[in-house]
Design a protein around this motif. Structure first.
Motif, PDB file in Angstrom:
ATOM      1  N   GLY A  56      49.618  75.406  36.605  1.00 58.52           N
ATOM      2  CA  GLY A  56      49.377  76.004  35.298  1.00 58.52           C
ATOM      3  C   GLY A  56      48.238  76.999  35.237  1.00 58.52           C
ATOM      4  N   ALA A  57      47.867  77.568  36.367  1.00 55.52           N
ATOM      5  CA  ALA A  57      46.698  78.444  36.423  1.00 55.52           C
ATOM      6  C   ALA A  57      47.075  79.897  36.133  1.00 55.52           C
ATOM      7  CB  ALA A  57      46.025  78.351  37.786  1.00 55.52           C
ATOM      8  N   SER A  58      46.401  80.477  35.157  1.00 51.79           N
ATOM      9  CA  SER A  58      46.576  81.886  34.833  1.00 51.79           C
ATOM     10  C   SER A  58      45.717  82.734  35.765  1.00 51.79           C
ATOM     11  CB  SER A  58      46.161  82.156  33.383  1.00 51.79           C
ATOM     12  OG  SER A  58      44.759  81.931  33.242  1.00 51.79           O
ATOM     13  N   ILE A  59      45.925  84.039  35.740  1.00 47.89           N
ATOM     14  CA  ILE A  59      45.115  84.925  36.573  1.00 47.89           C
ATOM     15  C   ILE A  59      43.641  84.838  36.191  1.00 47.89           C
ATOM     16  CG2 ILE A  59      45.517  86.926  35.071  1.00 47.89           C
ATOM     17  CD1 ILE A  59      45.357  88.679  37.592  1.00 47.89           C
ATOM     18  N   ILE A  87      53.517  83.978  37.279  1.00 49.00           N
ATOM     19  CA  ILE A  87      54.546  83.365  36.447  1.00 49.00           C
ATOM     20  C   ILE A  87      53.935  82.696  35.220  1.00 49.00           C
ATOM     21  CG2 ILE A  87      54.552  81.205  37.756  1.00 49.00           C
ATOM     22  CD1 ILE A  87      57.586  82.932  36.084  1.00 49.00           C
ATOM     23  N   VAL A  88      52.754  82.113  35.366  1.00 44.80           N
ATOM     24  CA  VAL A  88      52.090  81.463  34.229  1.00 44.80           C
ATOM     25  C   VAL A  88      51.724  82.516  33.179  1.00 44.80           C
ATOM     26  CG1 VAL A  88      50.058  80.148  33.493  1.00 44.80           C
ATOM     27  CG2 VAL A  88      51.231  79.563  35.630  1.00 44.80           C
ATOM     28  N   ASP A  89      51.320  83.677  33.636  1.00 48.66           N
ATOM     29  CA  ASP A  89      50.893  84.747  32.736  1.00 48.66           C
ATOM     30  C   ASP A  89      52.064  85.435  32.048  1.00 48.66           C
ATOM     31  OD1 ASP A  89      47.874  84.955  33.528  1.00 48.66           O
ATOM     32  OD2 ASP A  89      48.975  84.916  35.416  1.00 48.66           O
ATOM     33  N   CYS A  90      53.161  85.640  32.779  1.00 53.15           N
ATOM     34  CA  CYS A  90      54.217  86.516  32.264  1.00 53.15           C
ATOM     35  C   CYS A  90      55.386  85.792  31.618  1.00 53.15           C
ATOM     36  CB  CYS A  90      54.728  87.429  33.374  1.00 53.15           C
ATOM     37  SG  CYS A  90      55.843  86.622  34.565  1.00 53.15           S
ATOM     38  N   THR A 135      49.171  85.912  29.020  1.00 51.02           N
ATOM     39  CA  THR A 135      48.274  87.035  29.306  1.00 51.02           C
ATOM     40  C   THR A 135      49.040  88.331  29.055  1.00 51.02           C
ATOM     41  OG1 THR A 135      47.275  85.708  31.089  1.00 51.02           O
ATOM     42  CG2 THR A 135      46.732  88.054  31.023  1.00 51.02           C
ATOM     43  N   SER A 136      48.491  89.211  28.255  1.00 56.55           N
ATOM     44  CA  SER A 136      49.168  90.477  27.999  1.00 56.55           C
ATOM     45  C   SER A 136      49.271  91.297  29.281  1.00 56.55           C
ATOM     46  CB  SER A 136      48.408  91.276  26.936  1.00 56.55           C
ATOM     47  OG  SER A 136      47.156  91.727  27.440  1.00 56.55           O
ATOM     48  N   ALA A 181      59.534  88.578  35.133  1.00 58.64           N
ATOM     49  CA  ALA A 181      59.134  88.529  36.540  1.00 58.64           C
ATOM     50  C   ALA A 181      59.160  89.919  37.154  1.00 58.64           C
ATOM     51  CB  ALA A 181      60.052  87.582  37.313  1.00 58.64           C
ATOM     52  N   VAL A 182      60.192  90.687  36.825  1.00 61.86           N
ATOM     53  CA  VAL A 182      60.305  92.057  37.352  1.00 61.86           C
ATOM     54  C   VAL A 182      59.149  92.917  36.853  1.00 61.86           C
ATOM     55  CG1 VAL A 182      61.688  94.158  37.294  1.00 61.86           C
ATOM     56  CG2 VAL A 182      62.799  91.956  37.652  1.00 61.86           C
TER      57      VAL A 182
END
Length: 250
Positions: A56-59, A87-90, A135-136, A181-182
């Motif tokens: 579950g870690a974001s950037i 993947i967590v961010d997007c 995350t934007s 993802a893309v």
């Protein structure tokens, strides 16, 4: 035994971790497979692995961990840095993160029906355009560029792994996940290009895994559509090895 040491540092989300319930042991993760191969070809050095992946870690969280770790490792920060995240961010979500936080604080009699509603109608809400990212895209790109700029001078090589595709079944439950993802991979490639660093390499596992949509589940767990299978880990390690072969001679 040689006194030379080769350090690999890995920062990623839960895709970089073992999953006992899915049959992926710790020694079958891509970082361990990559490290095991390096030990066979780098007889001139002791190879060490620090896998800092976490669920579950974001950037933002991973970059903070990297900066804290770098205080202890000093400079240079290591020989090889592997970044596998996004993947967590997007991933598209039907409600913003702050709303999810508020729902989690509600009493159970109120929280439970709301959660059930969101779960049941998630595909409908996403198709209607109710989509939020943790995350934007602008914040993700800014943080990734900042990370690469800081790391480029501290490592001999940096490998950035693409976000994997999802399965058709999970795409039906989470419309827009594949497209996200893309777009995330496009932002990652743009960040690498803007860094101007020749030692940063893009590992495009997404392209290979997505060649045949009906076979994505060979590499991606069909039950959730984003975690790696054992073969998915072998795919990533194989791509890392393929790139590292150019530099692995003692």
């Amino acid at each position: 035994m040689s006194d030379k040491r080769l350090l690999i540092r890995v920062y990623g989300d839960s895709l970089g971790m073992p999953r006992a319930d899915s049959g992926v042991r710790f020694d079958q993760t891509y970082s361990e497979l990559f490290c095991a191969w390096l030990r066979t070809v780098r007889s001139d050095a002791q190879v060490h692995l620090y896998n800092r992946s976490q669920g579950g870690a974001s950037i933002r969280k991973l970059f903070q961990e990297y900066q804290m770790d770098s205080i202890y490792f000093g400079k240079p920060g290591g020989d090889i840095l592997v970044l596998q995240l996004g993947i967590v961010d997007c991933a598209p979500r039907p409600i913003p993160t702050w709303v999810k936080f508020l729902i989690g604080r509600l009493p159970s009699p109120l929280r439970t029906p709301i959660v059930k509603f969101l779960h049941r109608f998630r595909p409908n809400l996403l198709r209607m355009g109710c989509k939020w990212r943790s995350t934007s895209r602008s914040a993700f790109s800014r943080l990734f560029q900042k990370w690469l700029q800081r790391a480029a001078n501290d490592f001999a090589r940096i490998y950035v792994v693409s976000v994997m595709p999802t399965t058709p079944e999970i795409e039906a439950r989470s419309p827009g996940l594949g497209e996200s993802a893309v777009s995330c991979n496009q932002d990652i490639e743009a960040a690498i290009l803007s860094s101007g660093a020749a030692n940063i390499h893009f590992i495009d596992a997404h392209r290979i895994a997505a060649e045949n949509p009906d076979e994505v589940s060979r590499f991606v767990d069909a039950s959730d559509g984003h975690h790696l299978t054992a073969e998915g880990h072998r795919l990533l390690s194989g791509l890392l090895i393929q790139n590292e072969k150019r530099f692995a001679s003692p």
